[in-house]
Scaffold this active site. Sequence first.
Site, mmCIF file in Angstrom:
data_model
loop_
_atom_site.group_PDB
_atom_site.id
_atom_site.type_symbol
_atom_site.label_atom_id
_atom_site.label_comp_id
_atom_site.label_asym_id
_atom_site.label_seq_id
_atom_site.Cartn_x
_atom_site.Cartn_y
_atom_site.Cartn_z
ATOM 1 N N ASP A 1 -42.820 -61.924 -63.607
ATOM 2 C CA ASP A 1 -44.042 -61.514 -62.924
ATOM 3 C C ASP A 1 -44.105 -61.686 -61.505
ATOM 4 O O ASP A 1 -43.665 -62.587 -61.094
ATOM 5 C CB ASP A 1 -45.216 -61.626 -63.893
ATOM 6 C CG ASP A 1 -46.467 -60.748 -63.827
ATOM 7 O OD1 ASP A 1 -46.374 -59.812 -62.909
ATOM 8 O OD2 ASP A 1 -47.374 -61.408 -64.323
ATOM 9 N N GLU B 1 -43.324 -59.321 -56.339
ATOM 10 C CA GLU B 1 -43.101 -58.061 -55.402
ATOM 11 C C GLU B 1 -42.624 -58.639 -54.253
ATOM 12 O O GLU B 1 -42.043 -57.683 -53.380
ATOM 13 C CB GLU B 1 -44.333 -57.621 -55.377
ATOM 14 C CG GLU B 1 -44.873 -56.431 -56.665
ATOM 15 C CD GLU B 1 -45.484 -57.294 -57.732
ATOM 16 O OE1 GLU B 1 -45.164 -56.932 -58.758
ATOM 17 O OE2 GLU B 1 -45.905 -58.563 -57.627
ATOM 18 N N ASP C 1 -50.690 -53.719 -63.833
ATOM 19 C CA ASP C 1 -52.103 -53.898 -64.278
ATOM 20 C C ASP C 1 -52.727 -52.762 -64.465
ATOM 21 O O ASP C 1 -53.725 -52.265 -63.669
ATOM 22 C CB ASP C 1 -52.597 -54.956 -63.166
ATOM 23 C CG ASP C 1 -51.964 -56.214 -63.482
ATOM 24 O OD1 ASP C 1 -50.968 -56.612 -64.163
ATOM 25 O OD2 ASP C 1 -52.070 -56.984 -62.263
#
Length: 920
Positions: free
Chosen positions: A515, A518, A591
């Site tokens: 997670d 990015e 999300d």
Amino acid sequence: MSSMESAPLPLQPSEADDIIQGVLTENKSKFKTPNQIGFYRRQKLLLPGQSLYHAQLDTFKIDDEGASLRIIHQDTNVPYQLQVIALKGGIVRLKIKEFSPLKSRYEVSDVLIKETATERFSVSKQESDNVVLDYQNGLYKLHIAAYPFSVTVTQDEKALLGINSQGLLYFESGVSSPPGSVATVGDIDAPQDSSKEEFGLWKEEFGDFLDRSLTSVGLDFSLHGFEHVYGIPEHADTHRLQDCGDSEVYRLYNLDVFGYSVCNKMGIYGSVPLLLAHKPSHTCGIFWLNSSETMVETHYKASLQTELSQAAPVTRKKKAVPMVDVRWMSESGIVDVFLLLGPAPQDVFNQYAQLTGTQAFPPRFSLGYHQCRWNYEDEADVEAVDSGFDEHHIPYDVIWLDIEHTDGKRYFTWDPVKFSDPLQMQKKLQEKKRKLVVISDPHIKVDPNYSLYAEAKEKGFFVKDRNGEDFVGTCWPGSSSYLDFTKPAVRDWYSSQFALDAYKGSTDALFVWNDMNEPSVFESPEMTMPKYVVHHQSWEHRDVHNLYGFYQQMSTSEGLIRRSGGQERPFVLTRSFFAGSQRYGAVWTGDNKAEWQYLKISIPMLLSLSVAGISFCGADVGGFVGDPEPELLVRWYQAGSFQPFFRAHAIRDSKRREPWLFGEGNTLLIKKAIEERYTLLPYLYLLFYRAHVSAELVMRPFWVEFPKNPETFGVESQYMLGSALMVAPVLVPGVSFLDVLFPGPGELWYNFRNYKCIKGQRKQKVGVTLDEIPVYQRGGSIIPMHTAVGKSTGWMEETPYKLYVALNSKGSASGELYVDDGHSFKYQHDRMFIYRHFTFQKNVLSCKSAENTGHFSRECILKKVLVMGLKKMPSEVNIISPGKEKTQVTFTYSHKLGLLTMESLSLDASADWEIHIVSS
């Protein structure tokens, strides 16, 4: 150090909580609008028109490696090298780069799986102003024009695809003013025109951050005869790409966007620069291999073409032909683009897989149901949730732990109080044949006493700032450094951390979730890593940004394989991704919110991921942010059970939402949806095998299955699961009817629950209740299913099978069954699998070995067969097996439904046999 390079000081707990609360607050001002992006503003000054680039055809060369020639900008006189390479399989690659760059340019590595074999072009025409290359024995021709430079790909003498036909080729080569004006070569950080500096062309300001870059590239493509284009995930937007108008653009830039907005073209967690165009006669693709920030514009229009009139051949008339213009703009790198020429949808998927690989074949448990939240509090909580599934007789396979399971957000550790005995916790799960997934993010807490940090720092494994010091940003642990996954040595070291003797408290039942990759950097421009920080081989982050998560998932996947000595298939979920990420595991849509519009938008988002090669994809069931109303939660479970990755997940301040917490009625509905998933596992497992070996999609938009039917091209509220099941999820509250399209003229569709037949092609209102969503089996298909469900997939290895045989209008059907051990690579290395082919023709159902079958011993007992669409009641049904006497079968038949049911069978699905249906 400038303000933009200052390292944050260590945070106190209250400060960290304030930052986290800020991160979890939706704030659009955290992210740039297109007009705040410098390279986009500069490229937009170049308007469609005659290109300033000319091809010097006297430099044209051709050999077995392809064709090449020189392109020159008529104002700057900067020369460029064009390479045109013919690859086997219907792929043409074009590369444009400078002959003598002032600074080296990044060329993406590790995404392409191998060097694809080339073909030799033949030259069918060569003149002073144009060259024509033949490809695939003249099926396609590439017309290279010199003045101005352009390339047109034709098929059967008709234009298919134009390159630089709008004159938007763009290549910043260290010039100090934009193309189209008189330019000088000089210092890119010292622009000559102060008015343009103020306009934001040469520097980019965002909040307190200042950045400069003058290395962008761009190119336009015209798709002739097309009016439907798809792909370029990830955006919370429609499946068919929209016209961008004058002020919109699709952004490919991986960002941590909490509670992202729907119907929005901004980039979110991942990016795949693959665009597909489809029309009834042809499908093709454009794969733009560039890992820097990329903007894509799509414009729909019609071009007038002259054609002969049938009534009077000597006269001509103008015909409006649809066209899509696509403009690609990237901040850095080179122009490196692959034209995937199709012509069928599956051909394009094969061509893309030939370049970037197919979907990794997942372990079977990962196709079951996953239960997650931020965070299950401690070992007792995990045990209580696990037991709750058993108490309510709901199957599930995996429970997940978020960041709070660690010791102070230090990954590869356990909270010493809440998770003091992780081995025992995992042992209890293993005894129930279940798994654990834990999170592992790329940021590493700055703490000299944290062994992972200390070792990585000593080895120089962190991303650097401009001064050569470790870049320090803020994330969940507070001050953090970020592993440089672009460096092979870092990936190798990170992989080694998953070894059982290195990752204390882990077992082989533990799998991984990447997670925040990015990467997410709080209190940084757009909450990600500044573009000026430095990676392996001195490349700036701007060059590799969209690859960062790809590399972490690659390293994690390799670590889990290495942990097993190369024997076991890994499972790794990632939030950030790029082209080729399908080789390493699964992806989810990040999300989302517990709102109906997010359930609705999840369908086109997953379809866009699927056509871009990522078949193992899903959306958080129920919505991550907020508290879903019961009806929404039920509908989301019903949709999710027919999607590739099936996980419920919730944010830490949401109400608990285990399936049994919404009243007995809703519990039963959720249980029914989950159980239906488990009965479908044989079919799902087959689809993933086919995705792995043949690049076939698991979840498919209608246009893929019905490519000649324009009515299907814009459908995104329904989808196909494989080629056999059509799913129409309920996406709005309180409905009692649903408009369902039954595609395909002459197709038959059978209700998956009551077996009633509907003929396509037409729309029909279908009654719905809260009990289930409409699902239909396509005539001509045979689906293998389980007859019962167990506590998890591990309990179902030898569960008997049933076949759903849905006959088409010709009274025939076909399908397959694939079985292996569900977890190892033995299917690949030792050909240990069972692969069976079922056919129904002329009232005979046969089971035979599929082509290239392997050898594997597993009980595969077929207990039940349903045949839908049988027009006559049989007089008898017999089983005929090689070397055995004919056996008569007891059956029932419904005249109303045309349904033949054979139960209490005991057929070996791994052996050859036939069932003969005799009509009087």
